[in-house]
Write a protein that holds these residues in place. Structure first.
Motif, PDB file in Angstrom:
ATOM      1  N   MET A   1       0.827  -1.200   0.000  1.00 35.10           N
ATOM      2  CA  MET A   1       0.000   0.000   0.000  1.00 35.10           C
ATOM      3  C   MET A   1       0.866   1.256   0.000  1.00 35.10           C
ATOM      4  SD  MET A   1      -2.981   1.362  -0.096  1.00 35.10           S
ATOM      5  CE  MET A   1      -4.086   0.007   0.306  1.00 35.10           C
ATOM      6  N   ASP A   2       1.914   1.257   0.824  1.00 31.94           N
ATOM      7  CA  ASP A   2       2.799   2.421   0.874  1.00 31.94           C
ATOM      8  C   ASP A   2       3.479   2.629  -0.474  1.00 31.94           C
ATOM      9  OD1 ASP A   2       2.124   2.858   3.469  1.00 31.94           O
ATOM     10  OD2 ASP A   2       3.862   1.798   4.317  1.00 31.94           O
ATOM     11  N   ALA A   3       3.868   1.528  -1.126  1.00 28.35           N
ATOM     12  CA  ALA A   3       4.527   1.658  -2.424  1.00 28.35           C
ATOM     13  C   ALA A   3       3.578   2.273  -3.452  1.00 28.35           C
ATOM     14  CB  ALA A   3       5.006   0.285  -2.912  1.00 28.35           C
ATOM     15  N   LEU A   4       2.299   1.845  -3.416  1.00 28.63           N
ATOM     16  CA  LEU A   4       1.323   2.402  -4.343  1.00 28.63           C
ATOM     17  C   LEU A   4       1.097   3.876  -4.079  1.00 28.63           C
ATOM     18  CD1 LEU A   4      -0.695   1.937  -6.603  1.00 28.63           C
ATOM     19  CD2 LEU A   4      -2.410   1.291  -4.883  1.00 28.63           C
ATOM     20  N   MET A   5       1.047   4.286  -2.818  1.00 30.45           N
ATOM     21  CA  MET A   5       0.866   5.696  -2.484  1.00 30.45           C
ATOM     22  C   MET A   5       2.061   6.508  -2.948  1.00 30.45           C
ATOM     23  SD  MET A   5      -0.933   5.542   1.283  1.00 30.45           S
ATOM     24  CE  MET A   5      -0.985   7.321   1.382  1.00 30.45           C
ATOM     25  N   ASN A   6       3.255   5.918  -2.834  1.00 32.03           N
ATOM     26  CA  ASN A   6       4.446   6.635  -3.292  1.00 32.03           C
ATOM     27  C   ASN A   6       4.417   6.840  -4.799  1.00 32.03           C
ATOM     28  OD1 ASN A   6       5.507   6.858  -0.725  1.00 32.03           O
ATOM     29  ND2 ASN A   6       6.644   4.932  -0.855  1.00 32.03           N
ATOM     30  N   LEU A   7       3.872   5.850  -5.514  1.00 30.26           N
ATOM     31  CA  LEU A   7       3.754   6.001  -6.957  1.00 30.26           C
ATOM     32  C   LEU A   7       2.724   7.050  -7.316  1.00 30.26           C
ATOM     33  CD1 LEU A   7       3.904   2.289  -8.150  1.00 30.26           C
ATOM     34  CD2 LEU A   7       5.566   4.083  -8.653  1.00 30.26           C
ATOM     35  N   SER A   8       1.673   7.202  -6.507  1.00 32.27           N
ATOM     36  CA  SER A   8       0.628   8.171  -6.799  1.00 32.27           C
ATOM     37  C   SER A   8       1.016   9.572  -6.351  1.00 32.27           C
ATOM     38  CB  SER A   8      -0.678   7.757  -6.101  1.00 32.27           C
ATOM     39  OG  SER A   8      -1.064   6.463  -6.519  1.00 32.27           O
ATOM     40  N   ASN A   9       1.807   9.671  -5.282  1.00 28.98           N
ATOM     41  CA  ASN A   9       2.196  10.970  -4.737  1.00 28.98           C
ATOM     42  C   ASN A   9       3.696  10.968  -4.441  1.00 28.98           C
ATOM     43  OD1 ASN A   9      -0.649  12.202  -4.178  1.00 28.98           O
ATOM     44  ND2 ASN A   9      -0.730  10.151  -3.282  1.00 28.98           N
ATOM     45  N   PRO A  10       4.532  10.990  -5.448  1.00 24.41           N
ATOM     46  CA  PRO A  10       5.972  10.866  -5.228  1.00 24.41           C
ATOM     47  C   PRO A  10       6.582  12.169  -4.749  1.00 24.41           C
ATOM     48  CG  PRO A  10       5.544  11.176  -7.531  1.00 24.41           C
ATOM     49  CD  PRO A  10       4.205  11.096  -6.866  1.00 24.41           C
ATOM     50  N   ASP A  11       7.807  12.073  -4.330  1.00 22.49           N
ATOM     51  CA  ASP A  11       8.573  13.244  -3.931  1.00 22.49           C
ATOM     52  C   ASP A  11       9.045  13.969  -5.200  1.00 22.49           C
ATOM     53  OD1 ASP A  11      10.210  15.136  -2.874  1.00 22.49           O
ATOM     54  OD2 ASP A  11      11.583  13.736  -1.884  1.00 22.49           O
ATOM     55  N   LEU A  12       8.522  15.164  -5.441  1.00 15.41           N
ATOM     56  CA  LEU A  12       8.828  15.890  -6.669  1.00 15.41           C
ATOM     57  C   LEU A  12      10.229  16.466  -6.688  1.00 15.41           C
ATOM     58  CD1 LEU A  12       5.467  17.764  -7.339  1.00 15.41           C
ATOM     59  CD2 LEU A  12       6.241  15.556  -8.206  1.00 15.41           C
ATOM     60  N   SER A  13      10.952  16.347  -5.584  1.00 23.36           N
ATOM     61  CA  SER A  13      12.333  16.820  -5.563  1.00 23.36           C
ATOM     62  C   SER A  13      13.304  15.766  -6.096  1.00 23.36           C
ATOM     63  CB  SER A  13      12.733  17.206  -4.136  1.00 23.36           C
ATOM     64  OG  SER A  13      12.724  16.075  -3.275  1.00 23.36           O
ATOM     65  N   THR A  14      12.804  14.563  -6.365  1.00 28.27           N
ATOM     66  CA  THR A  14      13.640  13.480  -6.880  1.00 28.27           C
ATOM     67  C   THR A  14      13.386  13.290  -8.370  1.00 28.27           C
ATOM     68  OG1 THR A  14      11.984  11.770  -6.448  1.00 28.27           O
ATOM     69  CG2 THR A  14      13.480  12.348  -4.633  1.00 28.27           C
ATOM     70  N   PRO A  15      14.358  12.721  -9.101  1.00 32.42           N
ATOM     71  CA  PRO A  15      14.135  12.457 -10.536  1.00 32.42           C
ATOM     72  C   PRO A  15      12.901  11.602 -10.796  1.00 32.42           C
ATOM     73  CG  PRO A  15      16.458  12.243 -10.010  1.00 32.42           C
ATOM     74  CD  PRO A  15      15.747  12.408  -8.694  1.00 32.42           C
ATOM     75  N   ALA A  16      12.642  10.625  -9.918  1.00 32.30           N
ATOM     76  CA  ALA A  16      11.467   9.776 -10.089  1.00 32.30           C
ATOM     77  C   ALA A  16      10.174  10.562  -9.964  1.00 32.30           C
ATOM     78  CB  ALA A  16      11.487   8.640  -9.073  1.00 32.30           C
ATOM     79  N   GLY A  17      10.241  11.716  -9.306  1.00 31.49           N
ATOM     80  CA  GLY A  17       9.059  12.542  -9.137  1.00 31.49           C
ATOM     81  C   GLY A  17       8.854  13.547 -10.259  1.00 31.49           C
ATOM     82  N   TRP A  18       9.924  14.258 -10.651  1.00 36.32           N
ATOM     83  CA  TRP A  18       9.728  15.354 -11.610  1.00 36.32           C
ATOM     84  C   TRP A  18       9.919  14.960 -13.069  1.00 36.32           C
ATOM     85  CZ3 TRP A  18      13.840  16.463 -14.698  1.00 36.32           C
ATOM     86  CH2 TRP A  18      15.129  16.173 -14.238  1.00 36.32           C
ATOM     87  N   MET A  19      10.708  13.929 -13.337  1.00 33.84           N
ATOM     88  CA  MET A  19      10.927  13.590 -14.748  1.00 33.84           C
ATOM     89  C   MET A  19       9.659  13.101 -15.460  1.00 33.84           C
ATOM     90  SD  MET A  19      14.748  12.161 -15.599  1.00 33.84           S
ATOM     91  CE  MET A  19      14.743  10.809 -14.439  1.00 33.84           C
ATOM     92  N   PRO A  20       8.821  12.260 -14.841  1.00 28.57           N
ATOM     93  CA  PRO A  20       7.573  11.901 -15.535  1.00 28.57           C
ATOM     94  C   PRO A  20       6.706  13.109 -15.862  1.00 28.57           C
ATOM     95  CG  PRO A  20       7.997  10.365 -13.752  1.00 28.57           C
ATOM     96  CD  PRO A  20       8.997  11.475 -13.597  1.00 28.57           C
ATOM     97  N   LEU A  21       6.704  14.116 -14.991  1.00 30.52           N
ATOM     98  CA  LEU A  21       5.933  15.321 -15.270  1.00 30.52           C
ATOM     99  C   LEU A  21       6.508  16.086 -16.461  1.00 30.52           C
ATOM    100  CD1 LEU A  21       5.198  16.704 -11.683  1.00 30.52           C
ATOM    101  CD2 LEU A  21       3.669  15.433 -13.207  1.00 30.52           C
ATOM    102  N   VAL A  22       7.830  16.116 -16.566  1.00 27.94           N
ATOM    103  CA  VAL A  22       8.469  16.765 -17.720  1.00 27.94           C
ATOM    104  C   VAL A  22       8.047  16.090 -19.014  1.00 27.94           C
ATOM    105  CG1 VAL A  22      10.674  17.198 -18.868  1.00 27.94           C
ATOM    106  CG2 VAL A  22      10.434  17.637 -16.411  1.00 27.94           C
ATOM    107  N   PHE A  23       8.076  14.771 -19.033  1.00 29.90           N
ATOM    108  CA  PHE A  23       7.698  14.051 -20.244  1.00 29.90           C
ATOM    109  C   PHE A  23       6.206  14.180 -20.527  1.00 29.90           C
ATOM    110  CE2 PHE A  23      11.813  11.978 -19.674  1.00 29.90           C
ATOM    111  CZ  PHE A  23      12.246  11.907 -20.997  1.00 29.90           C
ATOM    112  N   LEU A  24       5.402  14.235 -19.473  1.00 27.06           N
ATOM    113  CA  LEU A  24       3.965  14.460 -19.685  1.00 27.06           C
ATOM    114  C   LEU A  24       3.739  15.813 -20.338  1.00 27.06           C
ATOM    115  CD1 LEU A  24       1.071  13.374 -19.198  1.00 27.06           C
ATOM    116  CD2 LEU A  24       1.096  14.640 -17.028  1.00 27.06           C
TER     117      LEU A  24
END
Length: 343
Positions: A1-24
């Motif tokens: 459950m925690d992993a799913l929440m992290n995928l839905s609300n990631p830390d935007l200060s990390t590459p995993a957080g902001w790079m998908p938004l850049v590509f979107l």
């Protein structure tokens, strides 16, 4: 459950957080540019219906230097979807296999007809003109159908089918209006007058289409309905329909002015571009943070951060190259259209 929440609300200060938004954002930008640029030349193809042979030649001349390159933006947008959001790409293309095939058939038919309408024997010219018109209609209607199916998350049922048909017709009408605006800007004389007349005919269809889409979208999607009518988000969203309505009224008033054939010939096209931009902003607001509504968020659908980092370098090279090429082509061939010539 925690992993799913992290995928839905990631830390935007990390590459995993902001790079998908850049590509979107890059994917959305590419598809928006495609809708505007290829939208007007598909619209010109639709407006050729019922025009004289001489007028058809002038209409094709107005898009001749641009129409093929405009489709580059579709390739870029779909390419980003494929490499940056592979999970969503598989689901979306699987669900839209038939309309994608029909769209590609329409685009190919246009490409063949563009050359053959002049190079084939004169007796075949009406056939290839009809093929160009049919290809334009097929591509426009397929894109509208795909958009509707995507918005509803590929839900099935008579209501969703009716919604898809409505958006298909509305997008085709919007393309026709874009095409009319392009011809008003690029042409003089009889073709410009014809474009003004066709724009007046297309305007009610665009208004009815946008109104119908606005009424039906919250009905077919509970997620969008909640997003639209929740406070205080409703207040933030309100400027989009208000500005769209004002732009449509200004466009219709302008079509009755003699200035639309003179110094303000560029304004109908600019207003339609603004309306398309407002529609894209409303769509982005309604769907975020989903890449596939109610099923995959942008982070759940994204490729691994290391893969995105490599892909980003490729996009940073490709995107400026396409932008420069597009700017250069429009800069060189800007101004009123000249007579159609084939090398």
């Amino acid at each position: 459950m925690d992993a799913l929440m992290n995928l839905s609300n990631p830390d935007l200060s990390t590459p995993a957080g902001w790079m998908p938004l850049v590509f979107l954002g890059l994917m959305g930008l590419s598809l928006l540019i495609y809708v505007v640029l290829d939208g007007y030349d598909l619209g010109v193809g639709l407006l050729m219906l019922g025009a004289s042979d001489a007028h058809k030649d002038q209409m094709v001349a107005s898009i001749g230097p641009f129409w093929d390159a405009n489709e580059t933006w579709l390739v870029l947008g779909v390419g980003i979807l494929l490499v940056a959001f592979p999970k969503a790409h598989g689901l979306i293309l699987q669900a839209l296999y038939l309309p994608v095939a029909l769209m590609l058939l329409g685009l190919m038919l246009r490409g063949v007809a563009f050359d053959f309408r002049v190079k084939a024997p004169a007796d075949w010219k009406p056939f290839w003109n009809g093929a160009f018109i049919a290809g334009s209609a097929l591509a426009a209607l397929s894109q509208g159908w795909m958009l509707a199916r995507y918005i509803t998350g590929f839900a099935e049922g008579p209501g969703y089918t009716a919604f898809a048909l409505l958006i298909a017709l509305a997008l085709a009408a919007a393309y026709a209006m874009l095409g009319a605006g392009w011809l008003i800007m690029k042409m003089d004389g009889a073709v410009q007058t014809l474009a003004v007349q066709r724009a007046k005919l297309a305007w009610p269809a665009v208004v009815l289409g946008l109104a119908g889409v606005s009424l039906m979208t919250p009905w077919v999607s509970a997620t969008v309905s909640e997003r639209w009518f929740r406070m205080p988000e409703l207040i933030a969203l309100l400027p989009i329909p208000l500005m769209t309505g004002l732009s449509l009224l200004a466009l219709r008033a302008l079509l009755n002015s003699h200035r639309v054939r003179g110094k303000l010939c560029w304004l109908p096209f600019a207003l339609m571009v603004a309306i398309m931009l407002l529609g894209a902003l409303g769509l982005a607001y309604s769907l975020y943070p989903y890449v596939l509504i109610d099923r995959l968020t942008v982070w759940q659908a994204a490729a691994a951060p290391k893969s995105l980092a490599v892909i980003l370098w490729g996009v940073l090279v490709t995107l400026p190259a396409i932008l420069i090429y597009t700017w250069f082509a429009y800069r060189v061939f800007w101004g009123k259209s000249s007579e159609l010539r084939y090398a």
